[in-house]
Motif scaffolding. Structure first.
Motif, mmCIF file in Angstrom:
data_model
loop_
_atom_site.group_PDB
_atom_site.id
_atom_site.type_symbol
_atom_site.label_atom_id
_atom_site.label_comp_id
_atom_site.label_asym_id
_atom_site.label_seq_id
_atom_site.Cartn_x
_atom_site.Cartn_y
_atom_site.Cartn_z
ATOM 1 N N UNK A 183 0.819 -1.225 0.000
ATOM 2 C CA UNK A 183 0.000 0.000 0.000
ATOM 3 C C UNK A 183 0.847 1.267 0.000
ATOM 4 N N UNK A 184 1.892 1.291 0.798
ATOM 5 C CA UNK A 184 2.714 2.502 0.915
ATOM 6 C C UNK A 184 3.515 2.811 -0.362
ATOM 7 N N UNK A 185 3.604 1.858 -1.293
ATOM 8 C CA UNK A 185 4.321 2.078 -2.555
ATOM 9 C C UNK A 185 3.388 2.342 -3.744
ATOM 10 N N UNK A 186 2.095 2.306 -3.512
ATOM 11 C CA UNK A 186 1.129 2.396 -4.601
ATOM 12 C C UNK A 186 1.285 3.675 -5.424
ATOM 13 N N UNK A 187 1.307 4.820 -4.771
ATOM 14 C CA UNK A 187 1.385 6.083 -5.510
ATOM 15 C C UNK A 187 2.741 6.282 -6.187
ATOM 16 N N UNK A 188 3.812 5.806 -5.575
ATOM 17 C CA UNK A 188 5.124 5.943 -6.201
ATOM 18 C C UNK A 188 5.268 5.019 -7.409
ATOM 19 N N UNK A 189 4.552 3.920 -7.402
ATOM 20 C CA UNK A 189 4.727 2.896 -8.435
ATOM 21 C C UNK A 189 3.999 3.221 -9.740
ATOM 22 N N UNK A 190 3.000 4.092 -9.723
ATOM 23 C CA UNK A 190 2.149 4.248 -10.902
ATOM 24 C C UNK A 190 2.870 4.782 -12.121
ATOM 25 N N UNK A 191 3.965 5.507 -11.985
ATOM 26 C CA UNK A 191 4.706 6.000 -13.155
ATOM 27 C C UNK A 191 5.715 4.981 -13.691
ATOM 28 N N UNK A 192 6.077 4.006 -12.946
ATOM 29 C CA UNK A 192 7.108 3.044 -13.348
ATOM 30 C C UNK A 192 6.839 2.301 -14.652
ATOM 31 N N UNK A 193 5.612 1.895 -14.958
ATOM 32 C CA UNK A 193 5.412 1.128 -16.200
ATOM 33 C C UNK A 193 5.846 1.876 -17.460
ATOM 34 N N UNK A 194 5.866 3.203 -17.383
ATOM 35 C CA UNK A 194 6.162 3.980 -18.576
ATOM 36 C C UNK A 194 7.644 4.277 -18.748
ATOM 37 N N UNK A 195 8.368 4.424 -17.669
ATOM 38 C CA UNK A 195 9.808 4.668 -17.744
ATOM 39 C C UNK A 195 10.178 5.717 -18.769
ATOM 40 N N UNK A 196 11.162 5.415 -19.605
ATOM 41 C CA UNK A 196 11.643 6.351 -20.613
ATOM 42 C C UNK A 196 10.635 6.587 -21.721
ATOM 43 N N UNK A 197 9.717 5.668 -21.952
ATOM 44 C CA UNK A 197 8.732 5.844 -23.027
ATOM 45 C C UNK A 197 7.900 7.109 -22.844
ATOM 46 N N UNK A 198 7.621 7.485 -21.603
ATOM 47 C CA UNK A 198 6.833 8.685 -21.366
ATOM 48 C C UNK A 198 7.597 9.932 -21.810
ATOM 49 N N UNK A 199 8.920 9.868 -21.783
ATOM 50 C CA UNK A 199 9.724 11.025 -22.176
ATOM 51 C C UNK A 199 9.991 11.064 -23.671
ATOM 52 N N UNK A 200 9.958 9.892 -24.370
ATOM 53 C CA UNK A 200 10.313 9.914 -25.780
ATOM 54 C C UNK A 200 9.113 9.754 -26.712
#
Length: 121
Positions: A99-116
């Motif tokens: 539970x304590x990692x839920x909000x931090x984890x939501x961006x991880x699936x995208x990694x560098x793809x979100x930037x490129x």
């Protein structure tokens, strides 16, 4: 509910569901229809005609394409909930995290793809 489902299926951006608790009936249906599902380990998921009150069960239509069909049939017939860990095994959930990692984890699936790429979160 139809306008909600119409908007969900027409959305051109990825649908990310964060689940932290019980997702029964329509909540589980929304998770199933999402592109990425991140759930806390405290979450539970259940499909059942008994909990949908006559609403269209998307799990019966798209579920067999996305998760183990036999498990989905069992869940629809019995209403038996499964944990987030089990839901990850069956393909309903992408990531099951504390539970304590839920909000931090939501961006991880995208990694560098979100930037490129050209999609925006």
């Amino acid at each position: 509910m139809k306008p909600f489902w119409d908007q969900l299926f027409k959305c051109e951006k990825p649908i990310i569901s964060l689940v932290d608790g019980p997702a029964y009936g329509a909540g589980a249906e929304i998770a199933l229809a999402s592109d990425i599902v991140i759930a806390s380990t405290e979450s539970m998921f259940a499909f059942s005609a008994r909990t949908s009150r006559g609403a269209l069960l998307h799990s019966g239509l798209i579920g067999p394409l996305l998760m183990n069909g036999r498990k989905l049939v069992e869940m629809n017939m019995t209403g038996t909930p499964i944990s987030a860990t089990e839901a990850t095994r069956y393909g309903l959930v992408n990531y099951s995290v504390p539970r304590e990692e839920l909000l931090q984890h939501w961006r991880r699936p995208f990694g560098d793809n979100a930037r490129i790429s050209d999609f925006q979160l």
